[in-house]
Design a protein around this motif. Structure first.
Motif, PDB file in Angstrom:
ATOM      1  N   ALA A  78       9.186 -94.967 -32.791  1.00  0.00           N
ATOM      2  CA  ALA A  78       9.363 -93.813 -32.088  1.00  0.00           C
ATOM      3  C   ALA A  78       8.190 -93.643 -31.873  1.00  0.00           C
ATOM      4  O   ALA A  78       8.103 -93.118 -30.320  1.00  0.00           O
ATOM      5  N   ARG A  79       6.846 -94.053 -32.181  1.00  0.00           N
ATOM      6  CA  ARG A  79       6.196 -94.938 -31.376  1.00  0.00           C
ATOM      7  C   ARG A  79       4.882 -95.542 -31.007  1.00  0.00           C
ATOM      8  O   ARG A  79       4.567 -95.214 -29.719  1.00  0.00           O
ATOM      9  N   ILE A  80       5.585 -96.752 -31.975  1.00  0.00           N
ATOM     10  CA  ILE A  80       4.859 -98.152 -31.262  1.00  0.00           C
ATOM     11  C   ILE A  80       5.577 -98.874 -30.464  1.00  0.00           C
ATOM     12  O   ILE A  80       5.367 -99.358 -29.432  1.00  0.00           O
ATOM     13  N   ASP A  81       7.125 -98.634 -30.421  1.00  0.00           N
ATOM     14  CA  ASP A  81       8.219 -99.542 -29.999  1.00  0.00           C
ATOM     15  C   ASP A  81       7.962 -99.458 -28.529  1.00  0.00           C
ATOM     16  O   ASP A  81       8.168 -99.890 -28.008  1.00  0.00           O
ATOM     17  N   PRO A  82       8.017 -97.844 -28.810  1.00  0.00           N
ATOM     18  CA  PRO A  82       8.235 -97.536 -27.297  1.00  0.00           C
ATOM     19  C   PRO A  82       6.894 -98.111 -25.978  1.00  0.00           C
ATOM     20  O   PRO A  82       6.965 -99.055 -24.833  1.00  0.00           O
ATOM     21  N   ALA A  83       5.884 -97.997 -26.835  1.00  0.00           N
ATOM     22  CA  ALA A  83       4.251 -98.073 -26.055  1.00  0.00           C
ATOM     23  C   ALA A  83       4.543 -99.835 -25.867  1.00  0.00           C
ATOM     24  O   ALA A  83       3.825-100.389 -25.227  1.00  0.00           O
ATOM     25  N   ALA A  84       4.603-100.490 -26.752  1.00  0.00           N
ATOM     26  CA  ALA A  84       4.376-102.243 -27.216  1.00  0.00           C
ATOM     27  C   ALA A  84       6.082-102.477 -25.665  1.00  0.00           C
ATOM     28  O   ALA A  84       5.620-103.570 -25.352  1.00  0.00           O
ATOM     29  N   ALA A  85       6.566-101.815 -25.404  1.00  0.00           N
ATOM     30  CA  ALA A  85       7.496-102.223 -24.315  1.00  0.00           C
ATOM     31  C   ALA A  85       6.728-102.277 -23.132  1.00  0.00           C
ATOM     32  O   ALA A  85       7.353-103.296 -22.694  1.00  0.00           O
TER      33      ALA A  85
END
Length: 109
Positions: A78-85
């Motif tokens: 929910a939080r880390i993967d979108p920011a990492a992308a």
């Protein structure tokens, strides 16, 4: 890239989960060890048959580990993967752009 707001948000999101959970789990584990050493009578209290509180707390250590892994996977999705992308896309854009455009992209940060 490390100075960008996207990267800072990514790092802050990771730390917001990792640090408190690490402290909580280490405290829980330390409590288990201290009880096993100093509260032997308490840990030896039988719960069901030959199963005592020490065994139950030991199994709960494993359960806690799996619970944390499950919670982290949900949190990361929910939080880390979108920011990492977002950070990855910016890095790929800067890395693949011609030299002049890479410098312009760096100025836009």
């Amino acid at each position: 890239m490390q100075a960008s707001d996207d990267f800072r948000r990514l790092r802050r999101s990771f730390r917001a989960f990792a640090f408190p959970v690490t402290v909580a789990f280490c405290s829980w584990y330390l409590l288990y060890v201290l009880l096993a050493v100093y509260a032997r009578d308490f840990m030896g209290t039988e719960v069901v048959g030959n199963v005592n509180l020490g065994f139950v707390f030991g199994v709960l250590q494993f359960a806690t580990t799996f619970l944390i892994a499950w919670a982290y996977s949900r949190y990361a999705r929910a939080r880390i993967d979108p920011a990492a992308a977002s950070v990855r896309e910016r890095m790929d854009g800067v890395a693949t752009a011609p030299a002049g455009k890479a410098a312009a992209a760096g100025d836009a940060r």
